[in-house]
Design a protein around this motif. Sequence first.
Motif, mmCIF file in Angstrom:
data_model
loop_
_atom_site.group_PDB
_atom_site.id
_atom_site.type_symbol
_atom_site.label_atom_id
_atom_site.label_comp_id
_atom_site.label_asym_id
_atom_site.label_seq_id
_atom_site.Cartn_x
_atom_site.Cartn_y
_atom_site.Cartn_z
ATOM 1 N N VAL A 175 -3.591 18.963 29.016
ATOM 2 C CA VAL A 175 -4.376 20.166 28.762
ATOM 3 C C VAL A 175 -3.624 20.982 27.723
ATOM 4 C CG1 VAL A 175 -5.355 22.282 29.707
ATOM 5 C CG2 VAL A 175 -5.320 20.220 31.102
ATOM 6 N N ALA A 176 -4.332 21.474 26.699
ATOM 7 C CA ALA A 176 -3.664 22.217 25.631
ATOM 8 C C ALA A 176 -4.512 23.393 25.175
ATOM 9 C CB ALA A 176 -3.365 21.299 24.435
ATOM 10 N N MET A 177 -3.823 24.425 24.676
ATOM 11 C CA MET A 177 -4.460 25.618 24.123
ATOM 12 C C MET A 177 -3.836 25.901 22.765
ATOM 13 S SD MET A 177 -3.925 29.597 25.133
ATOM 14 C CE MET A 177 -2.427 29.558 24.143
ATOM 15 N N ASN A 178 -4.669 26.227 21.776
ATOM 16 C CA ASN A 178 -4.180 26.530 20.436
ATOM 17 C C ASN A 178 -4.810 27.839 19.959
ATOM 18 O OD1 ASN A 178 -2.717 26.000 18.011
ATOM 19 N ND2 ASN A 178 -4.635 25.374 17.054
ATOM 20 N N TYR A 179 -3.954 28.863 19.726
ATOM 21 C CA TYR A 179 -4.432 30.186 19.324
ATOM 22 C C TYR A 179 -3.846 30.546 17.962
ATOM 23 C CZ TYR A 179 -4.645 35.313 19.176
ATOM 24 O OH TYR A 179 -4.852 36.614 18.798
ATOM 25 N N VAL A 180 -4.691 31.034 17.054
ATOM 26 C CA VAL A 180 -4.253 31.456 15.716
ATOM 27 C C VAL A 180 -4.807 32.852 15.435
ATOM 28 C CG1 VAL A 180 -4.350 30.994 13.238
ATOM 29 C CG2 VAL A 180 -4.132 29.090 14.850
ATOM 30 N N TRP A 181 -3.917 33.753 15.003
ATOM 31 C CA TRP A 181 -4.296 35.114 14.639
ATOM 32 C C TRP A 181 -3.920 35.324 13.180
ATOM 33 C CZ3 TRP A 181 -1.025 39.940 16.188
ATOM 34 C CH2 TRP A 181 -1.608 41.101 15.642
ATOM 35 N N ARG A 182 -4.912 35.473 12.313
ATOM 36 C CA ARG A 182 -4.678 35.683 10.888
ATOM 37 C C ARG A 182 -4.454 37.167 10.648
ATOM 38 N NH1 ARG A 182 -6.152 30.979 8.213
ATOM 39 N NH2 ARG A 182 -7.362 29.532 9.519
ATOM 40 N N LEU A 183 -3.191 37.547 10.424
ATOM 41 C CA LEU A 183 -2.865 38.946 10.232
ATOM 42 C C LEU A 183 -3.476 39.477 8.941
ATOM 43 C CD1 LEU A 183 0.870 38.642 11.268
ATOM 44 C CD2 LEU A 183 -1.035 39.378 12.690
ATOM 45 N N ARG A 184 -3.335 38.704 7.889
ATOM 46 C CA ARG A 184 -3.990 38.951 6.612
ATOM 47 C C ARG A 184 -3.731 37.743 5.741
ATOM 48 N NH1 ARG A 184 -2.098 43.427 2.803
ATOM 49 N NH2 ARG A 184 -3.325 42.086 1.443
ATOM 50 N N ARG A 185 -4.156 37.779 4.483
ATOM 51 C CA ARG A 185 -3.969 36.629 3.604
ATOM 52 C C ARG A 185 -2.477 36.281 3.505
ATOM 53 N NH1 ARG A 185 -7.097 34.462 -0.384
ATOM 54 N NH2 ARG A 185 -8.527 36.232 -0.239
ATOM 55 N N GLY A 186 -2.142 35.015 3.839
ATOM 56 C CA GLY A 186 -0.768 34.552 3.715
ATOM 57 C C GLY A 186 0.113 34.822 4.913
ATOM 58 N N ALA A 187 -0.424 35.416 5.972
ATOM 59 C CA ALA A 187 0.393 35.687 7.160
ATOM 60 C C ALA A 187 -0.427 35.412 8.409
ATOM 61 C CB ALA A 187 0.875 37.135 7.162
ATOM 62 N N HIS A 188 0.157 34.680 9.362
ATOM 63 C CA HIS A 188 -0.547 34.435 10.615
ATOM 64 C C HIS A 188 0.436 34.187 11.758
ATOM 65 C CE1 HIS A 188 -0.017 30.226 9.195
ATOM 66 N NE2 HIS A 188 0.063 29.952 10.490
ATOM 67 N N PHE A 189 -0.051 34.415 12.947
ATOM 68 C CA PHE A 189 0.676 34.199 14.197
ATOM 69 C C PHE A 189 -0.007 33.064 14.941
ATOM 70 C CE2 PHE A 189 0.789 34.898 18.794
ATOM 71 C CZ PHE A 189 2.147 34.990 19.036
ATOM 72 N N SER A 190 0.764 32.149 15.519
ATOM 73 C CA SER A 190 0.173 31.015 16.229
ATOM 74 C C SER A 190 0.892 30.779 17.556
ATOM 75 C CB SER A 190 0.242 29.743 15.376
ATOM 76 O OG SER A 190 1.589 29.391 15.104
ATOM 77 N N GLU A 191 0.134 30.277 18.503
ATOM 78 C CA GLU A 191 0.685 29.919 19.808
ATOM 79 C C GLU A 191 -0.022 28.667 20.306
ATOM 80 O OE1 GLU A 191 2.460 29.658 23.572
ATOM 81 O OE2 GLU A 191 3.066 30.873 21.850
#
Length: 256
Positions: A175-191
Amino acid sequence: MTRRVVCPRLVMAAAVVAVLSGATGADAAKPKTDPKPGWHGAFGAGLSSSSGVALTTSLNSTDRVRDTVGLWSYGGNLSYNYFSYNGVAGVNRLVTTLQVKRSFRSEPISFVVGSVLYDHNLFDGYNHYFVEMLNAGRRVFTTRTMHLDIEAGGGARQNYYPGVRAVQDEPAGDVAMNYVWRLRRGAHFSERMRVMGARSGTLLTSSTGVTMTILSHLALKFSEQVIHYTSLPSTALVHYARTTTFTTLNVIYHIG
């Protein structure tokens, strides 16, 4: 498991990047739900601080390639950590993953993923192991700046042990979860969090990262991976740490 999987330092780092980047809903570009067609690669190198296997700083590399043709996507990932002192290895870990993904044009977006994983870690009790997995997934949440994918499936795992112990072949669930938060162009947070269960024990993996473009194709990525085994092979003389953490700072070069 008494250790928290999500590292507070990475949450703070994501917040700092958001502030420095001036990330707002109005500034953020609409994320693309499908990968860009064609061939893409990301090659990185830097330093890694590890705990569990050894309290040391090691060299680290991480590479990723992907080719997208229509609804099909083919990719590979490789990461390597190494450190030695006086000719004795303190950290020696190689992980390689090959993946084939088939997406479906539906709402919400759904997909099927087939993958093969090879993991060699000098300090987890295994010589190495292979995992073959087939998962079905779906994008369960999406906005202009973030998305969340969930996937689950099953497959097989082969454990190779040091010495003369026989190879162990066993069924496995995933079981897996993939989360991506695009802070703005060229920057993002992932888990990305993954739970893989088998007769030999359950493996929990959390990979958290903050990536920011610094110049054209160059980016800086700060990440932490927490690996926890509910049980590990051991002997009367050797007992391996069930929880290992790799905190890395890499310079990433993007192609394509």
